[in-house]
Scaffold this motif. Structure first.
Motif, mmCIF file in Angstrom:
data_model
loop_
_atom_site.group_PDB
_atom_site.id
_atom_site.type_symbol
_atom_site.label_atom_id
_atom_site.label_comp_id
_atom_site.label_asym_id
_atom_site.label_seq_id
_atom_site.Cartn_x
_atom_site.Cartn_y
_atom_site.Cartn_z
ATOM 1 N N LEU A 181 40.526 94.056 70.539
ATOM 2 C CA LEU A 181 40.530 93.897 69.086
ATOM 3 C C LEU A 181 40.380 95.231 68.356
ATOM 4 N N GLY A 182 40.289 96.316 69.117
ATOM 5 C CA GLY A 182 40.230 97.639 68.514
ATOM 6 C C GLY A 182 38.849 98.119 68.134
ATOM 7 N N LEU A 183 37.837 97.464 68.645
ATOM 8 C CA LEU A 183 36.463 97.834 68.324
ATOM 9 C C LEU A 183 35.934 98.871 69.312
ATOM 10 N N GLU A 184 35.144 99.795 68.800
ATOM 11 C CA GLU A 184 34.421 100.733 69.643
ATOM 12 C C GLU A 184 33.090 100.070 70.002
ATOM 13 N N VAL A 185 32.654 100.172 71.270
ATOM 14 C CA VAL A 185 31.439 99.482 71.708
ATOM 15 C C VAL A 185 30.527 100.439 72.482
ATOM 16 N N ILE A 186 29.279 100.541 72.005
ATOM 17 C CA ILE A 186 28.235 101.247 72.753
ATOM 18 C C ILE A 186 27.198 100.202 73.155
ATOM 19 N N VAL A 187 26.968 100.071 74.439
ATOM 20 C CA VAL A 187 25.983 99.118 74.948
ATOM 21 C C VAL A 187 24.663 99.838 75.181
ATOM 22 N N THR A 188 23.584 99.305 74.591
ATOM 23 C CA THR A 188 22.235 99.731 74.984
ATOM 24 C C THR A 188 21.529 98.477 75.490
ATOM 25 N N ASP A 189 21.065 98.519 76.713
ATOM 26 C CA ASP A 189 20.477 97.331 77.346
ATOM 27 C C ASP A 189 19.512 97.811 78.423
#
Length: 765
Positions: free
Chosen positions: A155-163
């Motif tokens: 969908l063109g989203l930038e994603v940074i995961v913090t977990d």
């Protein structure tokens, strides 16, 4: 039930450690038993100034994450913080929102609906966000959302995961992943919570901007997450909590300040990790368990005191509803179990139980019965069953669910706790299969229960100074529990039930030294005259007087004859003087040398040392200006203080159920208006000179009538608010209970006023 006691008996204490601890061998033994066995480890554990904190740059991807976020802020891109519905997720979300607000970023947030979306990221939500935001930063979730993050990228989203959760076999296709689980397996920050990962990201961003000193503004929220998420309180977590607790007690956040008030924390300066765990965290969690966790986020974000008060009261109402639903689940589960049952796992299903509270209820039952517990309910679709499981040491509930995965549509968790779901058609097969597996596991356990303690400590060797010495080991929690001891062959001097026969107050002794103790939720347990006592140390703070009190964890009765305790003289020798009804007889009460005066009531008595049933004196003479409300309290008063001379100087009282309720209502009005609603059952018992059970019955009656609302955060304390005036449920039973209890007290006092001194002495001695 077989019980094994686990502790190291013979521990060599090196000279350097004794010097470091000013000769405190008790503290030294506990540190050594817990593996803190070098000078460096001891200094790092006890003093945060000696701890070498983790640097954010140690996390893979940290510098690039800072670049991406600052670039997005500079380009005025819209950022969505995608959090979770528990305290860790809520505080992580607020930390990031606060940070982005500080650095002029454009941010929104989304927390999943527990009931409609479940845990983690949701595809429908991502499709909606795709047209509204450019960057998603997850907190306390995302690491297991392989498909959802793949969709976000499409969908063109930038994603940074913090977990901070365990890494899956295949990592999601996010642009960046920040996780302590990407560090080496022995790294000191391996077990930080989600808010810990977010906090270190914030530190890195502020450092890049030359504003690193502002990072301490987030430590109050981080403290909540560290305690609430039950992460190990060692190394980085301990260090961060040591830094964070002072920030929390001095927080400037209006939402937290008002939350402390509704939670009954009158003086935040005395707040401990236990207050976070049992007063603050349940309230913040209740939003996501019953409605939506957004309520908790909005409370923590609010910057106006009036609005904060309103939101805190709304959250408190949700918490009360959560507690009632939880208690109802436990009550119905106990009815299903019945009184007589073999030791086997508990696997129960009721379609109407609330999904958000079955985990807490399962934990309570697991603790009480010491067996694995699985509770299940039905989701709104009518086809899906969802459940929570809790287990005991030695039985890995996650592995047992894995053995049953053919019945399950989804499951996850760890050795002690797990969640799962299945189709309604598979319920019978799953229940039979998991019960069979757990029965086999229980049968193979050599002992039913193992109690980990910190050593043997006889009661004649313990004092108030030991309590304060042990506080050096705080904050207590996961993997750093409150020190617990065993005292073998302890003499039970006296016991009495309190607060509606729910708890036990005890007087215990060894080698002529006695201590008061409280055993919460022990009810009407019968005890042997000699017991093996498992206990910890606590302080009973009553009207400014701090007295050492033992908290009973358990009393072991194996191989002992359990019987009703019949008090004997216990070495009591005292002179008994009679000045009963001296005022009515128009006599003068002599001035007694070296005397303390027992009085309970609302009148102020000047120029005398006054004590009540919960206080101690070392005076040789004890003058009773009021009569204790029961024989058990009378005996406890005498056994605890052991006077050489006892003076009976009380008179007849005339109280009924109606006059008691009038007095109680007046006290409650004062508490609501002047004390923030925090009601101490002990204090009300002293002011009314009634049994604790009578106070509890009075509160229950007033709540049933709709005059007040109640929330208990501790067996001794309630938060009381004005009610809506609507009758909630049948109240005649409570009124009858009040009248019976008042009548019982009145009859006892009348009896004591009329009896010969020799009979009274036999009764209490």
């Amino acid at each position: 039930m077989k019980t094994a006691i686990n502790y190291q008996k013979d521990i060599y204490i090196p000279e350097w450690l004794e010097r470091e601890l000013d000769g405190n061998q008790l503290l030294a033994r506990i540190l050594l038993q817990r593996g803190i066995n070098s000078q460096e480890k001891v200094k790092r554990f006890l003093d945060p100034e000696h701890y070498q904190a983790t640097v954010p740059a140690e996390f893979p991807g940290m510098e690039e994450a800072v670049d991406r976020i600052l670039t997005a802020v500079k380009a005025k891109k819209k950022i969505c913080i995608y959090g979770d519905y528990d305290v860790d997720g809520v505080t992580s979300t607020v930390i990031l929102l606060d940070l982005l607000n500080k650095i002029k970023g454009q941010a929104v947030y989304h927390l999943p609906d527990r009931f409609k979306e479940g845990y983690g990221m949701n595809k429908a939500v991502l499709r909606r966000l795709a047209g509204e935001v450019d960057l998603i930063i997850t907190c306390d979730c995302g690491i297991s959302n392989q498909e959802e993050i793949a969709l976000a990228k499409e969908l063109g989203l930038e994603v940074i995961v913090t977990d901070h959760h365990q890494l899956p076999d295949k990592l999601p296709p996010a642009d960046l992943i920040l996780s302590p689980k990407l560090l080496a397996g022995d790294h000191q920050a391996l077990n930080i919570p989600g808010a810990g990962m977010v906090y270190l990201l914030v530190v890195a961003i502020l450092k890049r901007l030359g504003r690193e000193e502002e990072s301490k503004d987030f430590l109050d929220l981080l403290s909540l997450a560290i305690v609430a998420d039950v992460v190990p309180l060692l190394e980085e977590n301990r260090y961060l909590l040591q830094l964070g607790l002072p920030e929390l007690v001095n927080t400037k956040r209006p939402g937290l300040i008002e939350l402390f008030k509704v939670a009954g924390i009158a003086d935040p300066q005395n707040m401990t990790e236990e207050d976070i765990a049992f007063r603050i965290a349940p309230r913040l969690n209740s939003a996501g368990r019953i409605l939506k966790a957004d309520m908790a986020v909005e409370l923590l974000l609010v910057d106006e005191a009036f609005l904060a008060r309103k939101k805190a009261i709304e959250l408190e109402a949700v918490n009360q509803r959560r507690k009632k639903l939880q208690d109802k689940v436990i009550e119905e589960a106990l009815e299903m179990l019945g009184e007589n049952r073999d030791r086997k796992s508990i696997v129960l299903y009721r379609p109407h139980w609330k999904q958000g509270v079955i985990g807490i209820a399962a934990g309570r039952l697991c603790e009480d019965y010491q067996v694995p517990v699985l509770l299940m309910c039905q989701k709104d679709d009518g086809q899906t069953v969802t459940g929570s499981a809790r287990s005991i040491p030695g039985i890995n509930i996650f592995q047992q669910l894995k053995e049953c995965e053919r019945y399950l549509t989804k499951y996850g968790g760890h050795a002690g706790a797990a969640g799962f779901s299945l189709q309604r058609d598979n319920l019978t097969g799953f229940s039979k299969n998991i019960s069979s597996l757990l029965a086999k596991e229980l049968a193979e356990k050599e002992t039913d229960r193992v109690i980990d303690i910190d050593g043997e400590l006889s009661l004649d060797k313990v004092g108030k100074k030991d309590y304060y010495a042990l506080r050096r080991l705080a904050p207590f929690g996961e993997q750093n529990p409150k020190p617990k001891f065993i005292a073998y062959d302890t003499e039970l001097i006296h016991s009495r039930t309190t607060s509606g026969d729910r708890h036990l107050r005890l007087i215990l002794a060894q080698n002529g030294v006695q201590h008061s103790a409280i055993w919460w939720w022990a009810g009407k347990k019968k005890l042997a005259k000699k017991v093996d006592l498992i206990y910890s140390l606590d302080i009973n703070d009553f009207q400014g007087e701090r007295i050492l009190q033992l908290l009973v964890d358990d009393i072991l009765t194996e191989n002992r004859q359990v019987e009703e305790v019949v008090e004997k003289s216990n070495g009591l020798e005292f002179e008994l003087l009679d000045y009963r009804n001296w005022q009515g007889k128009k006599l003068e009460l002599p001035v007694f040398a070296d005397a303390a005066y027992y009085y309970e009531g609302i009148n102020k008595i000047k120029d005398k040392e006054i004590i009540n049933r919960y206080q101690l004196t070392d005076k040789k003479t004890l003058v009773l200006l009021s009569c204790p409300p029961s024989l058990e309290i009378f005996r406890e008063l005498i056994y605890t203080n052991r006077p050489a001379k006892l003076v009976l100087a009380f008179s007849k009282i005339d109280i009924t159920g109606s006059t008691f309720l009038q007095q109680l209502t007046g006290l409650i009005k004062y508490i609501i208006n002047k004390k923030g609603g925090q009601l101490d059952v002990y204090q009300i018992a002293v002011l009314t000179s009634q049994l604790e059970s009578t106070i509890v019955a009075g509160l229950q009656y007033l709540e049933a009538k709709g005059y007040i609302s109640l929330n208990s955060f501790n067996p001794r304390y309630y938060i009381v608010r004005n009610g809506e005036g609507k009758v909630k449920h049948e109240n005649k039973m409570y009124l009858k209970n009040i009248k019976d209890l008042i009548s019982e007290t009145r009859s006892f006092i009348k009896y004591i006023l009329s009896m010969d001194l020799s009979i009274i002495k036999n009764l209490i001695g």
